[in-house]
Design a protein around this motif. Structure first.
Motif, short mmCIF file in Angstrom:
data_model
loop_
_atom_site.label_atom_id
_atom_site.label_comp_id
_atom_site.label_asym_id
_atom_site.label_seq_id
_atom_site.Cartn_x
_atom_site.Cartn_y
_atom_site.Cartn_z
N ASP A 40 -54.84 74.27 45.00
CA ASP A 40 -55.75 76.18 44.06
C ASP A 40 -56.48 74.84 43.35
O ASP A 40 -57.34 75.56 42.30
N PHE A 41 -56.80 73.55 43.17
CA PHE A 41 -57.51 72.40 42.16
C PHE A 41 -58.41 72.25 43.31
O PHE A 41 -58.81 72.01 44.44
N HIS A 42 -59.61 71.90 42.44
CA HIS A 42 -61.10 72.03 43.63
C HIS A 42 -61.11 70.61 43.12
O HIS A 42 -62.71 70.09 42.59
N GLY A 43 -60.14 69.79 43.83
CA GLY A 43 -60.63 68.93 43.51
C GLY A 43 -59.92 67.35 42.00
O GLY A 43 -59.47 68.09 41.49
N PHE A 44 -59.84 65.68 42.11
CA PHE A 44 -59.06 65.44 40.40
C PHE A 44 -60.63 65.59 39.93
O PHE A 44 -60.15 66.46 38.40
N GLN A 45 -61.42 65.57 39.99
CA GLN A 45 -62.77 65.15 38.95
C GLN A 45 -62.86 66.58 38.46
O GLN A 45 -63.17 67.87 38.47
N ARG A 46 -63.01 66.22 36.76
CA ARG A 46 -63.70 67.28 36.17
C ARG A 46 -64.83 67.52 36.30
O ARG A 46 -65.77 67.15 37.24
N GLN A 47 -65.18 69.44 36.53
CA GLN A 47 -66.71 69.69 37.36
C GLN A 47 -66.88 71.15 35.72
O GLN A 47 -65.92 71.45 35.72
N PRO A 48 -68.04 71.25 36.35
CA PRO A 48 -68.45 72.62 35.11
C PRO A 48 -66.90 74.01 35.70
O PRO A 48 -66.79 73.82 37.34
N GLU A 49 -66.90 74.64 34.81
CA GLU A 49 -65.87 75.66 34.64
C GLU A 49 -65.77 76.77 36.05
O GLU A 49 -65.06 77.11 36.48
N SER A 50 -67.64 76.61 36.57
CA SER A 50 -67.50 78.06 37.13
C SER A 50 -67.06 77.10 38.61
O SER A 50 -67.29 78.22 39.48
N VAL A 55 -57.83 68.54 37.91
CA VAL A 55 -56.73 68.42 38.10
C VAL A 55 -56.56 67.92 36.60
O VAL A 55 -56.34 67.84 35.52
N GLN A 56 -58.53 67.35 36.56
CA GLN A 56 -58.62 66.01 35.04
C GLN A 56 -58.93 67.22 34.19
O GLN A 56 -58.59 67.23 33.05
N GLY A 57 -59.75 68.26 34.35
CA GLY A 57 -59.52 69.05 33.73
C GLY A 57 -58.25 70.04 33.01
O GLY A 57 -58.42 70.49 31.76
N VAL A 58 -57.62 70.00 33.99
CA VAL A 58 -56.06 70.71 33.64
C VAL A 58 -55.55 69.67 32.96
O VAL A 58 -55.13 69.76 31.49
N LEU A 59 -55.23 68.54 32.88
CA LEU A 59 -54.70 67.60 31.92
C LEU A 59 -55.03 67.24 31.09
O LEU A 59 -54.56 67.64 29.91
N GLU A 60 -56.85 66.93 30.83
CA GLU A 60 -57.56 67.15 29.62
C GLU A 60 -57.11 67.72 28.38
O GLU A 60 -57.30 67.92 27.19
N ALA A 61 -56.65 69.27 29.00
CA ALA A 61 -56.50 70.66 27.79
C ALA A 61 -55.30 70.84 27.57
O ALA A 61 -54.43 70.38 26.59
N ALA A 62 -54.37 69.93 28.49
CA ALA A 62 -52.95 69.94 28.17
C ALA A 62 -52.76 68.49 26.93
O ALA A 62 -51.84 69.08 25.61
N ILE A 63 -53.70 67.72 27.47
CA ILE A 63 -53.79 66.99 25.86
C ILE A 63 -53.50 67.14 25.09
O ILE A 63 -53.17 66.74 23.55
N ALA A 64 -55.36 68.09 24.85
CA ALA A 64 -55.20 68.32 23.65
C ALA A 64 -54.75 69.56 23.13
O ALA A 64 -54.46 69.50 21.80
N SER A 65 -54.35 70.57 24.39
CA SER A 65 -53.04 71.55 22.81
C SER A 65 -52.30 70.55 22.38
O SER A 65 -51.80 71.45 21.00
#
Length: 296
Positions: A40-50, A55-65
């Protein structure tokens, strides 16, 4: 690396910026072993939210929280949409001082159940998950049986046709060594506007094999590859071409010519992403990172 934090010079200064002075906290470099179901991921590398979750985006959000910082996560392999990992390695820098064990528990508490932190440790400042890696290993799984499998359908490619795995494995020997793999992929830098000009497709293939698993009535075929680095789409098109060899639609001599000539126009097509998994990343001993001691 030292990161700034601000403290109030005087208790009654009411937080005015000119009454605050910086204090400096040593940044920690944290490496983690990551496992994920890439369906269900659009790859590892962060992309525009649209474009959807990465995976990278979810990990960064988790660390930030957890840290209330704006972290940057770097991964050893930039896997495509739908590709899985059981041995991905990431690193991030943080001034939020938690033990590696606490980081692991905290991240697993906030991450979705499709991503798991298998281990975490403090690594030298010079460690970079991508650029420090000595090799990466991928496995492509094929379910080769008359009937499909329901339980492994998300993680293996169903091919009911008869396949000569010994012939496929023989073809794999032609992939070993340092050579131009342009027949099977393209350089990741081709889509990077900051890196113009010619892009090398030369990689060093350290291991390549196709084997049939003894269990499960020998229905599972594994195509394993280890190299210093991989081109975009390289493993999937290599496997698609090996399947033609296994079906005896492509001879070993024809396969050898494709490899030698780096011919992009050959008949082999890329297999679907869901059968592919990043299984291991290896690093020089100096970094103290042993990602996965299991043989692929």
């Amino acid at each position: 690396m030292i990161g700034p934090r601000w403290m109030t010079r005087y208790p009654d200064a009411k937080g005015k910026k000119h009454d605050r002075v910086p204090i400096y906290i040593k940044m920690m470099n944290i490496a983690c072993g990551i496992e994920y179901d890439g369906t269900d991921f659009h790859g590892f590398q962060r992309q525009p939210e649209s474009h959807g979750q990465t995976v990278q985006g979810v990990l960064e959000a988790a660390i930030a929280s957890i840290s209330q910082e704006n972290p940057v996560v770097n991964g050893a392999g930039r896997t495509d949409a739908g590709v899985h990992a059981r041995g991905q390695v990431i690193h991030f820098r943080t001034a939020f001082h938690l033990s590696p064990e606490t980081w692991q528990r905290a991240l697993n508490a906030v991450l979705p159940n499709t991503i798991a932190v298998r281990w975490a440790r403090i690594v030298p400042e010079s460690f970079h998950a991508r650029f420090s890696a000595a090799s990466r290993s991928y496995r492509y799984s094929i379910w080769n049986d008359f009937a499909p499998t329901a339980l492994l359908a998300r993680y293996s490619y169903y091919r009911p046709q008869a396949l000569d795995v010994d012939l496929m494995n023989e073809a794999c020997h032609l992939l070993l060594g340092r050579k131009d793999f342009g027949a099977f992929g393209r350089s990741p830098d081709e889509t990077n506007p900051g890196k113009k000009g010619q892009h090398s497709c030369i990689r060093n293939m350290l291991q390549a094999r196709c084997i049939r698993e003894d269990a499960r009535a020998k229905a599972l075929i594994y195509c394993d590859f280890t190299a210093d680095a991989f081109l975009t789409g390289m493993v999937r098109r290599t496997v698609g071409t090996l399947l033609l060899v296994g079906q005896k639609q492509l001879s070993l001599a024809e396969f050898a010519a494709i490899v030698q000539n780096a011919d992009k126009t050959h008949p082999g097509s890329a297999v679907p992403p869901h059968g592919l998994c990043l299984v291991r990343v290896d690093y020089p001993e100096e970094f103290g990172v042993s990602n996965n001691d299991e043989d692929i």
